[in-house]
Design a protein around this motif. Structure first.
Motif, PDB file in Angstrom:
ATOM      1  N   LEU A 145       0.855  -1.177   0.000  1.00 28.67           N
ATOM      2  CA  LEU A 145       0.000   0.000   0.000  1.00 28.67           C
ATOM      3  C   LEU A 145       0.896   1.234   0.000  1.00 28.67           C
ATOM      4  CD1 LEU A 145      -2.715  -1.056   2.614  1.00 28.67           C
ATOM      5  CD2 LEU A 145      -2.986  -0.909   0.133  1.00 28.67           C
ATOM      6  N   PRO A 146       1.291   1.728  -1.169  1.00 34.90           N
ATOM      7  CA  PRO A 146       2.238   2.851  -1.209  1.00 34.90           C
ATOM      8  C   PRO A 146       1.660   4.122  -0.619  1.00 34.90           C
ATOM      9  CG  PRO A 146       1.354   2.400  -3.398  1.00 34.90           C
ATOM     10  CD  PRO A 146       0.881   1.293  -2.511  1.00 34.90           C
ATOM     11  N   ALA A 147       2.335   4.645   0.394  1.00 37.49           N
ATOM     12  CA  ALA A 147       1.946   5.921   0.992  1.00 37.49           C
ATOM     13  C   ALA A 147       2.965   7.001   0.685  1.00 37.49           C
ATOM     14  CB  ALA A 147       1.798   5.765   2.508  1.00 37.49           C
ATOM     15  N   HIS A 148       4.177   6.575   0.314  1.00 34.50           N
ATOM     16  CA  HIS A 148       5.261   7.497  -0.026  1.00 34.50           C
ATOM     17  C   HIS A 148       5.894   7.017  -1.331  1.00 34.50           C
ATOM     18  CE1 HIS A 148       4.840   9.104   4.028  1.00 34.50           C
ATOM     19  NE2 HIS A 148       4.898   7.856   4.478  1.00 34.50           N
ATOM     20  N   PRO A 149       6.561   7.901  -2.064  1.00 33.77           N
ATOM     21  CA  PRO A 149       7.171   7.492  -3.338  1.00 33.77           C
ATOM     22  C   PRO A 149       8.065   6.267  -3.230  1.00 33.77           C
ATOM     23  CG  PRO A 149       7.186   9.871  -3.161  1.00 33.77           C
ATOM     24  CD  PRO A 149       6.680   9.356  -1.844  1.00 33.77           C
ATOM     25  N   LYS A 150       8.873   6.173  -2.164  1.00 35.91           N
ATOM     26  CA  LYS A 150       9.802   5.052  -2.057  1.00 35.91           C
ATOM     27  C   LYS A 150       9.073   3.715  -1.914  1.00 35.91           C
ATOM     28  CE  LYS A 150      10.423   5.302   2.978  1.00 35.91           C
ATOM     29  NZ  LYS A 150      11.418   5.439   4.080  1.00 35.91           N
ATOM     30  N   ASP A 151       7.805   3.749  -1.465  1.00 35.37           N
ATOM     31  CA  ASP A 151       7.043   2.516  -1.305  1.00 35.37           C
ATOM     32  C   ASP A 151       6.707   1.878  -2.646  1.00 35.37           C
ATOM     33  OD1 ASP A 151       7.078   2.982   1.404  1.00 35.37           O
ATOM     34  OD2 ASP A 151       5.102   3.932   1.441  1.00 35.37           O
ATOM     35  N   ALA A 152       6.723   2.665  -3.710  1.00 37.19           N
ATOM     36  CA  ALA A 152       6.362   2.154  -5.034  1.00 37.19           C
ATOM     37  C   ALA A 152       7.579   1.720  -5.835  1.00 37.19           C
ATOM     38  CB  ALA A 152       5.597   3.225  -5.821  1.00 37.19           C
ATOM     39  N   ILE A 153       8.778   1.834  -5.247  1.00 41.54           N
ATOM     40  CA  ILE A 153      10.010   1.558  -5.971  1.00 41.54           C
ATOM     41  C   ILE A 153      10.593   0.213  -5.549  1.00 41.54           C
ATOM     42  CG2 ILE A 153      12.340   2.384  -6.475  1.00 41.54           C
ATOM     43  CD1 ILE A 153      10.086   4.155  -7.574  1.00 41.54           C
ATOM     44  N   LYS A 154      11.048  -0.562  -6.536  1.00 43.81           N
ATOM     45  CA  LYS A 154      11.751  -1.817  -6.272  1.00 43.81           C
ATOM     46  C   LYS A 154      13.214  -1.659  -6.685  1.00 43.81           C
ATOM     47  CE  LYS A 154       7.799  -4.735  -7.668  1.00 43.81           C
ATOM     48  NZ  LYS A 154       7.084  -3.842  -8.587  1.00 43.81           N
ATOM     49  N   ASP A 155      14.038  -2.569  -6.182  1.00 43.06           N
ATOM     50  CA  ASP A 155      15.424  -2.620  -6.622  1.00 43.06           C
ATOM     51  C   ASP A 155      15.955  -4.014  -6.315  1.00 43.06           C
ATOM     52  OD1 ASP A 155      17.863  -1.929  -7.630  1.00 43.06           O
ATOM     53  OD2 ASP A 155      18.535  -0.844  -5.848  1.00 43.06           O
ATOM     54  N   PRO A 156      16.287  -4.801  -7.335  1.00 43.91           N
ATOM     55  CA  PRO A 156      16.238  -4.455  -8.761  1.00 43.91           C
ATOM     56  C   PRO A 156      14.857  -4.687  -9.365  1.00 43.91           C
ATOM     57  CG  PRO A 156      17.114  -6.652  -8.498  1.00 43.91           C
ATOM     58  CD  PRO A 156      16.872  -6.129  -7.101  1.00 43.91           C
ATOM     59  N   TYR A 157      14.680  -4.208 -10.595  1.00 42.09           N
ATOM     60  CA  TYR A 157      13.522  -4.567 -11.418  1.00 42.09           C
ATOM     61  C   TYR A 157      13.933  -5.746 -12.294  1.00 42.09           C
ATOM     62  CZ  TYR A 157      10.926  -0.400 -10.082  1.00 42.09           C
ATOM     63  OH  TYR A 157      10.232   0.549  -9.363  1.00 42.09           O
ATOM     64  N   VAL A 158      13.062  -6.742 -12.358  1.00 43.00           N
ATOM     65  CA  VAL A 158      13.378  -7.957 -13.110  1.00 43.00           C
ATOM     66  C   VAL A 158      12.581  -7.942 -14.412  1.00 43.00           C
ATOM     67  CG1 VAL A 158      13.419 -10.473 -13.072  1.00 43.00           C
ATOM     68  CG2 VAL A 158      13.802  -9.195 -10.962  1.00 43.00           C
ATOM     69  N   LEU A 159      13.276  -7.919 -15.526  1.00 43.30           N
ATOM     70  CA  LEU A 159      12.648  -7.805 -16.843  1.00 43.30           C
ATOM     71  C   LEU A 159      12.929  -9.039 -17.680  1.00 43.30           C
ATOM     72  CD1 LEU A 159      13.703  -4.096 -17.569  1.00 43.30           C
ATOM     73  CD2 LEU A 159      11.686  -4.911 -16.315  1.00 43.30           C
TER      74      LEU A 159
END
Length: 340
Positions: A145-159
Motif C-alpha cells: 500500500l504505497p503511501a510514499h514514493p519510495k514505497d512504489a520503488i523496487k530494486d532491482p527490477y526484473v525484466l
C-alpha cells in the motif's frame, strides 16, 4: 495411500495431489473451523456431502473467513483464488510472506501464472530493501500500500519477460521498444497503481527539446512517474537530466491536486555514491534502480540487500528471506518489431 485411494475412488489421488492436499491443510489450518468434528473414514457418501456443502458455501461466500468487521483476512479461504493459486502459495515457507502474496493476488487480480512469476522473482524480498521493520510488518499484513514514493520503488527490477541479452551492445531504444511490446508484463513488474501515459513525450525549454523515455501516472500516490532507461553505469548527467524532467512536470504539467512527480532511472549499473551527492534534497523524489534480464536467486538477493544495509549498520536475518521460489518457467515470449 495413493494406490489405495485411487483403487477405491478413481483419479485425483496421485502422490503429488496428496502432497498438495497435505501442504494445503498444514498451511491453512484456519480453513476448517470444525476440525475436531471431521470423520477419519473415507465413506464415499460422507466425502460427497462434505464436498457439496463446501462448494455451496464458497459459492455463497459463507465459508470465507472474515474479521469482526466483516473484512476478509489473509490465511483464510477466498473465492477469488483457485486451487492452482493455493498450490503455489503453499510452497511459500513463511506465513507472513505467504500472506503478502495472497493479499496482492486478490487485490490485483493476478492469474496463477502471474502469481507464480511474482513469487519466482522474489517480489516480497525486493520490496524489503526500502522498508524498516515496521514497514516489513505492514507489507506482510496489508500487502503493498504505497503511501510514499519510495514505497512504489523496487530494486532491482526484473525484466526477464523481455528475452533480451545482458549485452553492452544494447541501446536504450531497444529496451524501451521491448518494454512497450510487453507493456502488460511491465505494468505487473512496476506494481499496482501505475497507468501508462506515453513515451518520448517532448518537453521544450527555450527551443531545446527533451524526451523522457516513458511517462506513467500513479493513481494511488496521485502523481506523475517519469522513467528513463539507461544501458550501462549511472552517471551524474543521467541524474541531472532526471531532475530536469521532475522539475518540469512539477511546474508545467502536474495540477494543483497532484503530488510531487517521481523520477525513476532504470540502469544496468548503479552508482550509489554519485546518486547520494547529486540528488541531495531530492532523494525522496528521484530514484535509481537496477534492472536485470534474469530472475535473481535468493542468495544473490540476500547478498545485495546485505551490502546496501551495511551502510545503515543493519543486517538481514536469513529467515527474512525464507521464501521458497517456485520452479522458474523459462520465458518463451518473442519481441516483435514495431515501426517508429
Amino acid at each position: 495411500m495413493s494406490a489405495q485411494l485411487s483403487s477405491e475412488y478413481g483419479s485425483g489421488f496421485s502422490v503429488s495431489a496428496l502432497q498438495y492436499m497435505r501442504g494445503f491443510y498444514l498451511a491453512y489450518p484456519d480453513l476448517l473451523a470444525n476440525r475436531h468434528a471431521l470423520r477419519v473414514d473415507f465413506d464415499p457418501q460422507t466425502i460427497d456431502a462434505l464436498v457439496i456443502q463446501h462448494a455451496a458455501r464458497v459459492e455463497s461466500g459463507a465459508h470465507t473467513h472474515t474479521d469482526a468487521d466483516g473484512a476478509w483476512r489473509a490465511g483464510t479461504l477466498h473465492p477469488g483464488l483457485s486451487w492452482t493459486h493455493y498450490r503455489l502459495l503453499v510452497k511459500v515457507a513463511r506465513p507472513e510472506v505467504r500472506n503478502f502474496y495472497e493479499i496482492e493476488a486478490i487485490r490485483n487480480g493476478w492469474s496463477a501464472r502471474q502469481l507464480e512469476r511474482q513469487i519466482a522473482s522474489l517480489l516480497f524480498e525486493r520490496l524489503l530493501k526500502s522498508r524498516d521493520r515496521q514497514g516489513v510488518l505492514t507489507l506482510a499484513n496489508e500487502g503493498q500500500l504505497p503511501a510514499h514514493p519510495k514505497d512504489a520503488i523496487k530494486d532491482p527490477y526484473v525484466l526477464e519477460f523481455l528475452d533480451l541479452p545482458a549485452s553492452h551492445r544494447l541501446v536504450e531504444s531497444q529496451v524501451e521498444e521491448a518494454l512497450l511490446n510487453q507493456l502488460q508484463a511491465f505494468l505487473l513488474e512496476l506494481g499496482g497503481g501505475f497507468a501508462f501515459v506515453g513515451r518520448q513525450r517532448r518537453l521544450t525549454l527555450d527551443g531545446d527539446h527533451f524526451y523522457p523515455d516513458l511517462v506513467f501516472y500513479h493513481v494511488k500516490l496521485k502523481c506523475y512517474v517519469v522513467i528513463d532507461l539507461k544501458v550501462g553505469k549511472l552517471t551524474h548527467g543521467d541524474l541531472g537530466q532526471m531532475l530536469l524532467y521532475v522539475n518540469y512536470y512539477d511546474r508545467e504539467v502536474a495540477s494543483k491536486d497532484d503530488n510531487p512527480t517521481i523520477g525513476l532511472i532504470l540502469c544496468s549499473e548503479k552508482n550509489d555514491a554519485v546518486a547520494r551527492y547529486v540528488l541531495a534534497d531530492k532523494n525522496e523524489q528521484v530514484f535509481a534502480s537496477r534492472y536485470q534480464f534474469v530472475l535473481p536467486s535468493v542468495d544473490q538477493l540476500r547478498a545485495e540487500m546485505q551490502r546496501e544495509l551495511e551502510h545503515l549498520g543493519q543486517t538481514v536475518p536469513d529467515e527474512e528471506l525464507a521464501t521458497k521460489p517456485t520452479k522458474r518457467r523459462k520465458s518463451t515470449g518473442k519481441i516483435k518489431g514495431r515501426k517508429q
